[in-house]
Design a protein around this motif. Structure first.
Motif, PDB file in Angstrom:
ATOM      1  N   THR A  13     -21.487 -64.123  33.283  1.00 55.59           N
ATOM      2  CA  THR A  13     -20.656 -65.101  32.550  1.00 55.59           C
ATOM      3  C   THR A  13     -21.364 -66.299  32.159  1.00 55.59           C
ATOM      4  O   THR A  13     -21.156 -66.984  31.057  1.00 55.59           O
ATOM      5  CB  THR A  13     -19.422 -65.617  33.331  1.00 55.59           C
ATOM      6  N   GLU A  14     -22.593 -66.523  32.623  1.00 56.07           N
ATOM      7  CA  GLU A  14     -23.696 -67.379  32.044  1.00 56.07           C
ATOM      8  C   GLU A  14     -25.202 -67.181  32.750  1.00 56.07           C
ATOM      9  O   GLU A  14     -24.992 -66.381  33.688  1.00 56.07           O
ATOM     10  CB  GLU A  14     -23.254 -68.802  32.375  1.00 56.07           C
ATOM     11  N   TYR A  15     -26.150 -67.498  32.062  1.00 53.49           N
ATOM     12  CA  TYR A  15     -27.463 -67.546  32.393  1.00 53.49           C
ATOM     13  C   TYR A  15     -28.021 -68.802  33.308  1.00 53.49           C
ATOM     14  O   TYR A  15     -27.582 -69.993  32.916  1.00 53.49           O
ATOM     15  CB  TYR A  15     -28.570 -67.250  31.303  1.00 53.49           C
ATOM     16  N   SER A  16     -28.882 -68.468  34.215  1.00 53.05           N
ATOM     17  CA  SER A  16     -29.488 -69.611  34.916  1.00 53.05           C
ATOM     18  C   SER A  16     -30.894 -69.160  35.125  1.00 53.05           C
ATOM     19  O   SER A  16     -31.233 -68.009  35.006  1.00 53.05           O
ATOM     20  CB  SER A  16     -28.957 -69.938  36.416  1.00 53.05           C
ATOM     21  N   VAL A  17     -31.969 -70.364  35.001  1.00 50.16           N
ATOM     22  CA  VAL A  17     -33.348 -69.954  34.931  1.00 50.16           C
ATOM     23  C   VAL A  17     -33.648 -69.201  36.586  1.00 50.16           C
ATOM     24  O   VAL A  17     -33.125 -69.595  37.451  1.00 50.16           O
ATOM     25  CB  VAL A  17     -34.119 -71.160  35.129  1.00 50.16           C
ATOM     26  N   GLY A  18     -34.329 -67.993  36.160  1.00 52.56           N
ATOM     27  CA  GLY A  18     -34.417 -67.155  37.435  1.00 52.56           C
ATOM     28  C   GLY A  18     -33.688 -66.143  37.795  1.00 52.56           C
ATOM     29  O   GLY A  18     -33.884 -65.290  38.511  1.00 52.56           O
ATOM     30  N   ASP A  19     -32.453 -65.893  37.039  1.00 53.48           N
ATOM     31  CA  ASP A  19     -31.580 -64.870  37.102  1.00 53.48           C
ATOM     32  C   ASP A  19     -32.353 -63.680  36.623  1.00 53.48           C
ATOM     33  O   ASP A  19     -33.020 -63.727  35.712  1.00 53.48           O
ATOM     34  CB  ASP A  19     -30.285 -65.028  36.139  1.00 53.48           C
ATOM     35  N   VAL A  20     -32.050 -62.609  37.556  1.00 55.19           N
ATOM     36  CA  VAL A  20     -32.241 -61.268  37.021  1.00 55.19           C
ATOM     37  C   VAL A  20     -31.164 -60.425  36.786  1.00 55.19           C
ATOM     38  O   VAL A  20     -30.052 -60.457  37.400  1.00 55.19           O
ATOM     39  CB  VAL A  20     -33.191 -60.584  38.411  1.00 55.19           C
ATOM     40  N   ILE A  21     -31.259 -59.739  35.416  1.00 60.03           N
ATOM     41  CA  ILE A  21     -30.029 -59.194  34.961  1.00 60.03           C
ATOM     42  C   ILE A  21     -30.304 -58.021  34.557  1.00 60.03           C
ATOM     43  O   ILE A  21     -31.497 -57.669  33.811  1.00 60.03           O
ATOM     44  CB  ILE A  21     -29.746 -59.979  33.257  1.00 60.03           C
ATOM     45  N   GLN A  22     -29.405 -57.132  34.944  1.00 57.54           N
ATOM     46  CA  GLN A  22     -29.681 -55.442  34.349  1.00 57.54           C
ATOM     47  C   GLN A  22     -28.597 -55.129  33.585  1.00 57.54           C
ATOM     48  O   GLN A  22     -27.394 -55.672  33.684  1.00 57.54           O
ATOM     49  CB  GLN A  22     -29.692 -54.805  35.729  1.00 57.54           C
ATOM     50  N   ASP A  23     -28.965 -54.405  32.382  1.00 57.11           N
ATOM     51  CA  ASP A  23     -28.102 -53.847  31.551  1.00 57.11           C
ATOM     52  C   ASP A  23     -28.223 -52.189  31.742  1.00 57.11           C
ATOM     53  O   ASP A  23     -28.895 -51.915  32.443  1.00 57.11           O
ATOM     54  CB  ASP A  23     -28.091 -54.080  30.193  1.00 57.11           C
ATOM     55  N   GLU A  24     -27.766 -51.535  30.891  1.00 63.50           N
ATOM     56  CA  GLU A  24     -27.920 -50.101  30.516  1.00 63.50           C
ATOM     57  C   GLU A  24     -29.287 -49.676  30.440  1.00 63.50           C
ATOM     58  O   GLU A  24     -29.781 -48.605  30.730  1.00 63.50           O
ATOM     59  CB  GLU A  24     -26.993 -49.362  29.738  1.00 63.50           C
ATOM     60  N   LEU A  25     -30.156 -50.533  29.931  1.00 64.56           N
ATOM     61  CA  LEU A  25     -31.489 -50.013  29.416  1.00 64.56           C
ATOM     62  C   LEU A  25     -32.601 -50.632  30.358  1.00 64.56           C
ATOM     63  O   LEU A  25     -33.560 -50.097  30.316  1.00 64.56           O
ATOM     64  CB  LEU A  25     -31.592 -50.641  27.869  1.00 64.56           C
ATOM     65  N   SER A  26     -32.557 -51.907  30.963  1.00 61.64           N
ATOM     66  CA  SER A  26     -33.590 -52.635  31.303  1.00 61.64           C
ATOM     67  C   SER A  26     -33.029 -53.559  32.608  1.00 61.64           C
ATOM     68  O   SER A  26     -32.035 -53.794  32.694  1.00 61.64           O
ATOM     69  CB  SER A  26     -34.449 -53.134  30.307  1.00 61.64           C
ATOM     70  N   VAL A  27     -34.135 -54.286  32.758  1.00 57.99           N
ATOM     71  CA  VAL A  27     -33.905 -55.472  33.775  1.00 57.99           C
ATOM     72  C   VAL A  27     -34.678 -56.338  33.174  1.00 57.99           C
ATOM     73  O   VAL A  27     -35.872 -56.374  32.824  1.00 57.99           O
ATOM     74  CB  VAL A  27     -34.470 -55.064  35.322  1.00 57.99           C
ATOM     75  N   TYR A  28     -34.075 -57.727  33.112  1.00 63.01           N
ATOM     76  CA  TYR A  28     -34.555 -58.936  32.618  1.00 63.01           C
ATOM     77  C   TYR A  28     -34.586 -60.314  33.647  1.00 63.01           C
ATOM     78  O   TYR A  28     -33.452 -60.075  34.388  1.00 63.01           O
ATOM     79  CB  TYR A  28     -33.707 -59.417  31.066  1.00 63.01           C
ATOM     80  N   MET A  29     -35.380 -60.934  33.264  1.00 57.79           N
ATOM     81  CA  MET A  29     -35.379 -62.272  34.085  1.00 57.79           C
ATOM     82  C   MET A  29     -35.176 -63.350  32.843  1.00 57.79           C
ATOM     83  O   MET A  29     -36.054 -63.418  32.014  1.00 57.79           O
ATOM     84  CB  MET A  29     -36.687 -62.405  34.904  1.00 57.79           C
ATOM     85  N   ILE A  30     -34.379 -64.379  33.257  1.00 55.15           N
ATOM     86  CA  ILE A  30     -34.392 -65.552  32.605  1.00 55.15           C
ATOM     87  C   ILE A  30     -35.436 -66.593  32.923  1.00 55.15           C
ATOM     88  O   ILE A  30     -35.470 -66.808  34.149  1.00 55.15           O
ATOM     89  CB  ILE A  30     -32.861 -66.283  32.978  1.00 55.15           C
ATOM     90  N   SER A  65     -22.191 -56.746  26.643  1.00 59.61           N
ATOM     91  CA  SER A  65     -21.211 -56.474  27.638  1.00 59.61           C
ATOM     92  C   SER A  65     -21.659 -55.639  28.668  1.00 59.61           C
ATOM     93  O   SER A  65     -22.445 -54.533  28.255  1.00 59.61           O
ATOM     94  CB  SER A  65     -20.219 -55.902  26.733  1.00 59.61           C
ATOM     95  N   GLY A  66     -21.193 -55.446  29.843  1.00 57.42           N
ATOM     96  CA  GLY A  66     -21.650 -54.681  31.026  1.00 57.42           C
ATOM     97  C   GLY A  66     -23.007 -55.190  31.759  1.00 57.42           C
ATOM     98  O   GLY A  66     -23.575 -54.620  32.805  1.00 57.42           O
ATOM     99  N   GLU A  67     -23.506 -56.384  31.413  1.00 66.80           N
ATOM    100  CA  GLU A  67     -24.787 -57.088  32.041  1.00 66.80           C
ATOM    101  C   GLU A  67     -24.121 -57.459  33.505  1.00 66.80           C
ATOM    102  O   GLU A  67     -23.257 -57.614  33.795  1.00 66.80           O
ATOM    103  CB  GLU A  67     -25.155 -58.275  31.384  1.00 66.80           C
ATOM    104  N   ARG A  68     -25.423 -57.286  34.488  1.00 67.62           N
ATOM    105  CA  ARG A  68     -24.963 -57.543  36.011  1.00 67.62           C
ATOM    106  C   ARG A  68     -25.916 -58.322  36.434  1.00 67.62           C
ATOM    107  O   ARG A  68     -27.297 -58.017  36.155  1.00 67.62           O
ATOM    108  CB  ARG A  68     -24.657 -56.409  36.738  1.00 67.62           C
ATOM    109  N   LYS A  69     -25.778 -59.622  37.127  1.00 69.49           N
ATOM    110  CA  LYS A  69     -26.732 -60.211  37.985  1.00 69.49           C
ATOM    111  C   LYS A  69     -27.236 -59.334  39.219  1.00 69.49           C
ATOM    112  O   LYS A  69     -26.331 -58.890  39.713  1.00 69.49           O
ATOM    113  CB  LYS A  69     -26.349 -61.552  38.408  1.00 69.49           C
TER     114      LYS A  69
END
Length: 77
Positions: A13-30, A65-69
């Protein structure tokens, strides 16, 4: 890198520095860059998104839509 507890992660629902986010395609870090912008780093490919002036702007412009921490662990062999 290993994702821990793959089944039940909170929707983003929001991003914070250090969050790791996964979607259908990849994994990202903020991340916060050296010039005080915020960006996504794709942990699969090493690519970095454009920089944004705030976390709110980064979220608004890049959230899918569908991103998860997720929680990750670095595994060194």
């Amino acid at each position: 890198m290993e994702i821990i507890n793959k089944g039940s992660h909170a929707p983003v629902t929001e991003y914070s520095v250090g969050d790791v986010i996964q979607d259908e395609l990849s994994v990202y870090m903020i991340v916060q860059t050296s010039n005080d912008n915020y960006a996504l780093v794709d942990l699969s490919y090493g690519a970095v998104s454009d920089g944004f002036g705030s976390l709110k702007e980064l979220y608004h412009e890049t959230h899918l839509s569908g991103e998860r921490k997720v929680k990750i662990a670095v595994v060194i062999d």
